[in-house]
Each structure stands twice: as C-alpha cells, then as structure tokens.
Design a protein around this motif. Structure first.
Motif, mmCIF file in Angstrom:
data_model
loop_
_atom_site.group_PDB
_atom_site.id
_atom_site.type_symbol
_atom_site.label_atom_id
_atom_site.label_comp_id
_atom_site.label_asym_id
_atom_site.label_seq_id
_atom_site.Cartn_x
_atom_site.Cartn_y
_atom_site.Cartn_z
ATOM 1 N N ALA A 153 0.761 53.323 -53.097
ATOM 2 C CA ALA A 153 0.035 54.554 -53.429
ATOM 3 C C ALA A 153 -0.248 55.345 -52.152
ATOM 4 C CB ALA A 153 -1.265 54.221 -54.139
ATOM 5 N N VAL A 154 -0.229 56.661 -52.271
ATOM 6 C CA VAL A 154 -0.592 57.545 -51.163
ATOM 7 C C VAL A 154 -1.723 58.453 -51.621
ATOM 8 C CG1 VAL A 154 1.720 57.492 -50.152
ATOM 9 C CG2 VAL A 154 1.135 59.275 -51.796
ATOM 10 N N ALA A 155 -2.487 58.953 -50.663
ATOM 11 C CA ALA A 155 -3.589 59.859 -50.977
ATOM 12 C C ALA A 155 -3.039 61.249 -51.268
ATOM 13 C CB ALA A 155 -4.574 59.912 -49.808
ATOM 14 N N ASP A 156 -3.855 62.066 -51.922
ATOM 15 C CA ASP A 156 -3.495 63.472 -52.146
ATOM 16 C C ASP A 156 -3.309 64.137 -50.785
ATOM 17 O OD1 ASP A 156 -3.289 66.132 -52.806
ATOM 18 O OD2 ASP A 156 -4.947 66.125 -54.216
ATOM 19 N N GLN A 157 -2.169 64.807 -50.594
ATOM 20 C CA GLN A 157 -1.849 65.408 -49.305
ATOM 21 C C GLN A 157 -2.655 66.667 -49.004
ATOM 22 O OE1 GLN A 157 -0.039 63.299 -47.354
ATOM 23 N NE2 GLN A 157 2.030 64.121 -47.467
ATOM 24 N N SER A 158 -3.171 67.335 -50.032
ATOM 25 C CA SER A 158 -3.905 68.576 -49.792
ATOM 26 C C SER A 158 -5.136 68.288 -48.938
ATOM 27 C CB SER A 158 -4.329 69.215 -51.120
ATOM 28 O OG SER A 158 -5.163 68.348 -51.852
ATOM 29 N N VAL A 169 2.067 59.040 -45.586
ATOM 30 C CA VAL A 169 3.323 58.721 -46.284
ATOM 31 C C VAL A 169 4.208 57.749 -45.515
ATOM 32 C CG1 VAL A 169 3.316 60.941 -47.465
ATOM 33 C CG2 VAL A 169 4.563 60.711 -45.302
ATOM 34 N N SER A 170 3.808 57.362 -44.309
ATOM 35 C CA SER A 170 4.646 56.478 -43.510
ATOM 36 C C SER A 170 4.909 55.162 -44.238
ATOM 37 C CB SER A 170 3.966 56.196 -42.160
ATOM 38 O OG SER A 170 4.748 55.310 -41.389
ATOM 39 N N GLY A 171 6.182 54.860 -44.439
ATOM 40 C CA GLY A 171 6.553 53.618 -45.113
ATOM 41 C C GLY A 171 6.279 53.594 -46.602
ATOM 42 N N ALA A 172 5.985 54.759 -47.190
ATOM 43 C CA ALA A 172 5.584 54.785 -48.605
ATOM 44 C C ALA A 172 6.758 54.802 -49.565
ATOM 45 C CB ALA A 172 4.698 56.004 -48.872
ATOM 46 N N LEU A 173 7.962 55.141 -49.092
ATOM 47 C CA LEU A 173 9.111 55.280 -49.995
ATOM 48 C C LEU A 173 10.173 54.230 -49.701
ATOM 49 C CD1 LEU A 173 9.653 59.168 -49.964
ATOM 50 C CD2 LEU A 173 8.353 57.812 -51.620
ATOM 51 N N ASP A 174 10.886 53.868 -50.747
ATOM 52 C CA ASP A 174 12.097 53.079 -50.569
ATOM 53 C C ASP A 174 13.084 53.446 -51.667
ATOM 54 O OD1 ASP A 174 11.207 51.770 -52.834
ATOM 55 O OD2 ASP A 174 10.930 49.833 -51.868
ATOM 56 N N ALA A 200 6.348 66.085 -43.695
ATOM 57 C CA ALA A 200 6.127 64.637 -43.623
ATOM 58 C C ALA A 200 6.817 63.893 -44.759
ATOM 59 C CB ALA A 200 4.624 64.351 -43.636
ATOM 60 N N SER A 201 6.745 64.425 -45.974
ATOM 61 C CA SER A 201 7.368 63.740 -47.115
ATOM 62 C C SER A 201 8.883 63.708 -46.988
ATOM 63 C CB SER A 201 6.959 64.426 -48.426
ATOM 64 O OG SER A 201 5.574 64.305 -48.653
ATOM 65 N N LEU A 202 9.485 64.812 -46.544
ATOM 66 C CA LEU A 202 10.933 64.840 -46.370
ATOM 67 C C LEU A 202 11.374 63.890 -45.256
ATOM 68 C CD1 LEU A 202 11.660 68.668 -46.722
ATOM 69 C CD2 LEU A 202 12.369 66.859 -48.303
ATOM 70 N N ALA A 206 13.866 60.777 -45.753
ATOM 71 C CA ALA A 206 15.065 60.598 -44.929
ATOM 72 C C ALA A 206 15.095 59.211 -44.306
ATOM 73 C CB ALA A 206 15.119 61.674 -43.846
ATOM 74 N N ARG A 207 13.941 58.722 -43.854
ATOM 75 C CA ARG A 207 13.888 57.369 -43.282
ATOM 76 C C ARG A 207 14.336 56.324 -44.302
ATOM 77 N NH1 ARG A 207 11.716 53.098 -44.103
ATOM 78 N NH2 ARG A 207 10.433 53.982 -45.773
ATOM 79 N N ALA A 208 13.828 56.460 -45.542
ATOM 80 C CA ALA A 208 14.189 55.494 -46.581
ATOM 81 C C ALA A 208 15.680 55.557 -46.907
ATOM 82 C CB ALA A 208 13.353 55.764 -47.836
ATOM 83 N N ILE A 209 16.230 56.770 -46.937
ATOM 84 C CA ILE A 209 17.655 56.924 -47.224
ATOM 85 C C ILE A 209 18.497 56.335 -46.098
ATOM 86 C CG2 ILE A 209 19.514 58.604 -47.458
ATOM 87 C CD1 ILE A 209 17.905 58.343 -49.985
ATOM 88 N N HIS A 210 18.146 56.644 -44.859
ATOM 89 C CA HIS A 210 18.923 56.135 -43.722
ATOM 90 C C HIS A 210 18.904 54.609 -43.678
ATOM 91 C CE1 HIS A 210 20.210 59.782 -41.797
ATOM 92 N NE2 HIS A 210 18.982 60.260 -41.710
ATOM 93 N N ALA A 211 17.805 54.003 -44.098
ATOM 94 C CA ALA A 211 17.705 52.547 -44.063
ATOM 95 C C ALA A 211 18.779 51.891 -44.918
ATOM 96 C CB ALA A 211 16.324 52.111 -44.529
#
Length: 251
Positions: A153-158, A169-174, A200-202, A206-211
């Motif tokens: 889970a991530v916090a509301d970005q606003s 968002v660091s490490g939040a996606l895979d 930050a989200s993009l 990209a980090r998750a995709i490159h992995a």
C-alpha cells in the motif's frame, strides 16, 4: 461505485461539458480542442527523479483539461475516455521512432486497489485501451499489457513534495508473475498514465519493468544466440503534465 441508474441518466438527461459546464454536450468543441492540444511534447519535472524514462505529454494540466481529466477519473464520466485516449495516443506516437515497425506495448501505471473500488473503474487502464484502439487505426502494432501491480500500500500522493513522493512509491510496484516473457514479443514498452506531476510513479514503474526486461532480454539472447535479441526500450506517455515541465523543454 456508479449505479446502473447513473449510467442511464448519462444517456437520457442533458449533459454538461466536463471542461466548462456548457449544457447539452458532454464535451464542447472548445474543450475537445483543448484536450487534443497543439501537439504533444517532451516533458521533464524538476527535480527529475532517478530512473525516469523519456516522457511525452499531450497537453498541460490546467483549465478545462484538468476538469475533463478529473471528471473521467473521479466522477466516472466514461464517455470521456475516447477523446482522452486519442490525446494519449498522440503522446505515445510522439515518442516512437520515425519509420519504426516493431511492436509496442502500452503498460498502464496501476491505481491503488482501494481507489479502483471507490471509483468503480481503473481510469488509466481504460485510457490505455482507448489509446491502443486509436493507434491500431493508424497501423501501429500495439497491445496493452496491464502487468504492473502494487506490492504494498502507498499513501495518497496529494500534498506530498517530490522527495516524499519518491519515498512513498519506492519499491511499491512489481510485474505479475509470469508476465516478463510477454515483453520479449515487443521492441518498445511505453508506460502510460493520465497525469505526471513529479514523475515518481513513472520512475518506479520503469524500475519494475527494467527488473524483468533485463532477465527477459538475457533469456532471449541465450535462446537466439548473442546479438540476436535486441534490447527492449522503455519510454513513457501521459495525457497531461505540469505546464512548467513543458516550459523547461522550450528553453
């Protein structure tokens, strides 16, 4: 979540333009022109987050464009997906190489599951499919791969500044299990979203995709022989971005 009666009322009751409020039209000519914009351009936030790919945006996030995006995203005005998708398709097209013939994959940045439940739809995924439909009509070999997911889970970005958003968002996606092999079927991946603010989200997407693409490319080289499997290029496209991010690129 929208009820059936809300969808029905959209069809039988006079609509108001989502951009300016003009009656009896869901999107007036002037606001439709604003959504299309004068032409997509490359955008860069300041500060630029590490790992952010090249990003193209259709229009600045202001005025009627902001109102239309919010109507689609937060109020479930699903009929706006087509014009917004056409704008997104223009941003995707701006980042494609001239004369390129390779297949393209649009990968939507996922919304938080709780946000999807509250809205009753995933706006970015919907726009990705609308953009893909427009690109196919132009002869682009494109598919949508909705393979990113939130692993925590991530916090509301606003309300968060650029540094806080990166940390949030660091490490939040895979990438969902087993989806990495799909990337070997395309030559270019374009991350898509409705809006870029700090990037930050993009960058995290990209980090998750490159992995996984590094592993997929290595596997392809082992199967085809050295030099036979080319690298997979990752770019990004959004409907809208901060006006300042466009101005930076004009200087």
């Amino acid at each position: 979540m929208r009820g059936w009666w809300q969808d029905l009322s959209d069809l039988v009751l006079p609509a108001q333009c989502a951009g300016c409020g003009r009656s009896r039209t869901p999107l007036c000519v002037r606001c439709a022109r604003a959504v299309r914009g004068a032409g997509p351009g490359r955008v860069t936030p300041t500060p630029r987050p590490p790992g952010l790919p090249v990003v193209h945006a259709a229009v600045p996030y202001e005025g009627s464009v902001r109102a239309v995006l919010l109507a689609h995203k937060e109020r479930g005005a699903l009929g706006l997906a087509r014009p917004l998708g056409e704008a997104l398709a223009g941003a995707v097209r701006a980042g494609l190489p001239v004369g390129g013939t390779g297949a393209v994959a649009l990968v939507p940045v996922p919304s938080a599951p709780r946000a999807v439940r509250a809205r009753g739809h995933d706006p970015t995924r919907r726009l990705a499919y609308a953009a893909a439909a427009g690109l196919r009509r132009e002869g682009v070999a494109v598919r949508v791969l909705a393979v990113l997911r939130q692993r925590r889970a991530v916090a509301d970005q606003s309300g968060l500044d650029a540094r806080q958003r990166r940390a949030n968002v660091s490490g939040a996606l895979d990438v969902v299990g087993g989806a990495g092999g799909l990337f070997t079927e395309v030559g270019r991946i374009v991350l898509v979203d409705d809006l870029m603010t700090t990037g930050a989200s993009l960058a995290e997407a990209a980090r998750a995709i490159h992995a996984v693409t590094r592993s997929a490319t290595a596997a392809g080289e082992r199967a085809a022989g050295p030099g036979m499997a080319g690298p997979i290029t990752v770019g990004a496209a959004v409907v809208s971005a901060s006006p300042d991010s466009f101005e930076i690129n004009r200087n």
